[in-house]
Design an enzyme around this catalytic site. Structure first.
Site, PDB file in Angstrom:
ATOM      1  CG  ASP A  41     -11.153  32.663  80.961  1.00 39.45           C
ATOM      2  OD1 ASP A  41     -11.519  33.004  82.105  1.00 39.45           O
ATOM      3  OD2 ASP A  41     -11.427  31.561  80.469  1.00 39.45           O
ATOM      4  CG  ASP A  72     -14.118  35.074  87.483  1.00 39.25           C
ATOM      5  OD1 ASP A  72     -13.154  35.393  86.771  1.00 39.25           O
ATOM      6  OD2 ASP A  72     -15.206  34.697  87.010  1.00 39.25           O
TER       7      ASP A  72
END
Ligand SMILES: *[C@@H]1O[C@H](CO)[C@@H](O)[C@H](O)[C@H]1NC(C)=O
Ligand SMILES: *[C@@H]1O[C@H](CO)[C@@H](O)[C@H](O)[C@H]1NC(C)=O
Ligand SMILES: *[C@@H]1O[C@H](CO)[C@@H](O)[C@H](O)[C@H]1NC(C)=O
Ligand SMILES: *[C@@H]1O[C@H](CO)[C@@H](O)[C@H](O)[C@H]1NC(C)=O
Ligand SMILES: *[C@@H]1O[C@H](CO)[C@@H](O)[C@H](O)[C@H]1NC(C)=O
Length: 482
Positions: free
Chosen positions: A95, A312
């Site tokens: 992440d 992202d």
């Protein structure tokens, strides 16, 4: 141990296509043999994944993306790491939006016991690892994490951690220190295991998508954010690595490379990362569709808020403010004016098209500060829904920061088939269009040696594996090309 610091450390990871990719609900599975066959039926799953991701990731965003909330997918990439002595394997989600490593620990009653992703889950047991040590609440790591001494801290009290993700999921427990084992490039297409002690969270209580009810459970999360508490920062502080990592996702094969360390080949251009942001933010200067300029809202340029565009890789699609989306869609579809459009599942713009989409539609080009460009081709941003029915991957998003600034969120739709390099030493991000199934060259900082790293070799040789529940999108793109 001593000579370990003399070398560059790399996490070398190969992506693999999951055998079963369950994104929308527990019953909906995509066996791998479907990969090159018919189109995937459930478009909403793509966006649902992102809605959840966005919820988890962008805590500053207060408007949800929409979607019907059916998804239970909170995963993106996951990787296998070794912890403790003797070493045990843990599958952790990768992440870029959070800052610590944590794993489920023994004694945790709310932790998942099995995973719908097909791997065995493991609980970390500090008692069973010879090298495990408790981190006290007076430890420097602890006080710097909390910006000062913890009130009520007494001797023998451990340092607590607690994270609430954007979707409301939580994990809490206490920090421990133990060996992390990973692969290091030791020669061309060769790796050796190496270790370093790191401080991470021993999870005692999880809730929401991180707890036992979730179908895509993993052993924990490895945060690759910019904070000092991240594994990357800890390894860097120990002199093991530079704070540089990169990923290359091959949307055609579902394979790819995830590496820590300096990349010397391919060459890539860069732009500055906006400092002091929780995420990887860049400044967008210009957006063109087929050479025509799209008018951007002024606050996307705003350096003082600096939040304009977020990169992202955990997001599947790409999200644009309404005014940008509308102009872009109009220009994308302009060469085929008069074509009948369909709204599929209330949210996707789709159409029938029989010819080569790369000839029928324009490229979309983003230009960032320092002239870095990012090009999305029709085969990147259009995907096949049903026979000859194509849908637009660009999404309209009302999402804004809490103080009302528009956000552009660029996910794998535009990041695939590129080597993307995050350089936290120099606070830059850069990329180059690349065949992610070929090899890259990485440099050993201390010796200056340059080694080839190949996605192919890693998939069999690496002790670390990386998988992706985003394979769904990759499958769509694969079908489109084949
Ligand atoms: C860490 O690496 C050293 C040197 O290679 C090795 O002797 C030791 O057994 C390793 N420890 C663990 C826990 O893997
Ligand atoms: C992070 O670590 C660096 C180098 O050790 C240090 O200079 C900096 O002050 C730390 N930042 C925070 C917020 O603790
Ligand atoms: C880097 O930018 C220059 C100038 O815009 C361009 O000619 C070159 O192709 C770019 N290199 C890569 C790897 O994208
Ligand atoms: C960071 O910038 C310095 C100076 O421009 C350069 O020498 C160094 O190689 C850069 N570091 C990386 C990891 O690219
Ligand atoms: C990418 O590289 C792999 C390995 O070298 C090769 O087999 C494959 O054909 C390449 N793909 C493309 C699209 O060039």
């Amino acid at each position: 141990m001593m000579d370990l610091t003399q070398r560059l450390t790399l996490f070398l990871v190969a992506l693999f296509v999951l055998q079963l990719c369950s994104v929308a609900n527990a019953n909906l599975a995509f066996p791998v043999e479907r990969k090159f066959k018919g189109p995937v039926q459930n478009l909403a799953a793509l966006k649902d994944h992102d809605a959840l991701r966005r919820g988890r990731f962008l805590s500053a965003v207060d408007v949800p993306l929409g979607g019907n909330g059916r998804a239970n997918s909170n995963g993106l990439y996951y990787t296998k790491i070794g912890i403790g002595s003797p070493v045990k394997d843990f599958y952790v989600q990768v992440d870029t939006g959070s800052d610590i490593l944590w794993v489920n620990c023994v004694g945790c009653t709310t932790c998942p016991k099995k995973s719908g992703l097909g791997m065995d889950l493991t609980l970390y047991d500090p008692e069973a690892s010879k090298s495990s040590t408790m981190i006290g609440c007076d430890n420097d790591f602890c006080t710097s994490t909390y910006d000062g001494p913890i009130s009520g801290c007494t001797k023998d009290m451990s340092c607590p951690y607690s994270i609430t993700y954007g979707d409301g999921s939580t994990t809490s427990g206490s920090y421990v220190k133990d060996y992390l084992t990973f692969d290091r490039a030791s020669g061309d297409l060769k790796t050796v295991p190496e270790n370093s002690t790191v401080i991470f969270g021993c999870g005692a209580r999880q809730s929401g998508t991180l707890s036992s009810g979730s179908d895509e459970s993993l052993d924990g999360i490895i945060g690759l954010g910019q904070a000092n508490s991240s594994v990357l920062s800890q390894l860097a502080a120990a002199g093991k690595v530079k704070r540089v990592f990169s990923h290359c996702l091959d949307s055609f094969t579902g394979g790819g490379i995830f590496a820590i360390g300096e990349v010397v080949e391919p060459k890539f251009n860069k732009t500055s990362l906006v400092p002091k942001m929780a995420h990887y933010n860049v400044i967008l200067k210009d957006l063109e569709v087929g050479g025509e300029t799209v008018q951007l809202p002024t606050d996307i340029f705003d350096f003082t808020t600096g939040r304009g565009t977020i990169i992202d890789s955990g997001t599947t699609l790409a999200y644009l403010p309404p005014t940008v989306y509308e102009q872009l869609l109009e220009k994308v579809l302009a060469p085929q004016s008069g074509m009948k459009l369909y709204l599929v599942e209330d949210q996707f713009t789709c159409f029938r098209f029989d010819d080569n989409i790369d000839k029928g539609f324009p490229t979309v080009k983003f230009t960032f500060e320092e002239g870095l460009t990012l090009t999305a081709y029709p085969h990147d941003y259009l995907f096949l829904f049903k026979e000859n029915m194509w849908c637009v991957g660009w999404q309209k998003s009302m999402a804004q920061t809490k103080d009302g600034h528009d956000i552009i969120l660029l996910g794998d739709l535009v990041l695939s088939n590129k080597l993307v390099v995050y350089d936290l030493e120099n606070m830059t991000i850069g990329w180059a269009e690349y065949n992610c199934s070929s090899s890259i060259k990485v440099k050993d900082d201390k010796t200056g040696n340059v080694y080839s790293v190949s996605a192919h070799d890693l998939s069999s040789a690496s002790t670390m594996l990386i998988g992706s529940v985003l394979t769904l999108l990759m499958m769509l793109i694969t079908m489109l090309i084949s």
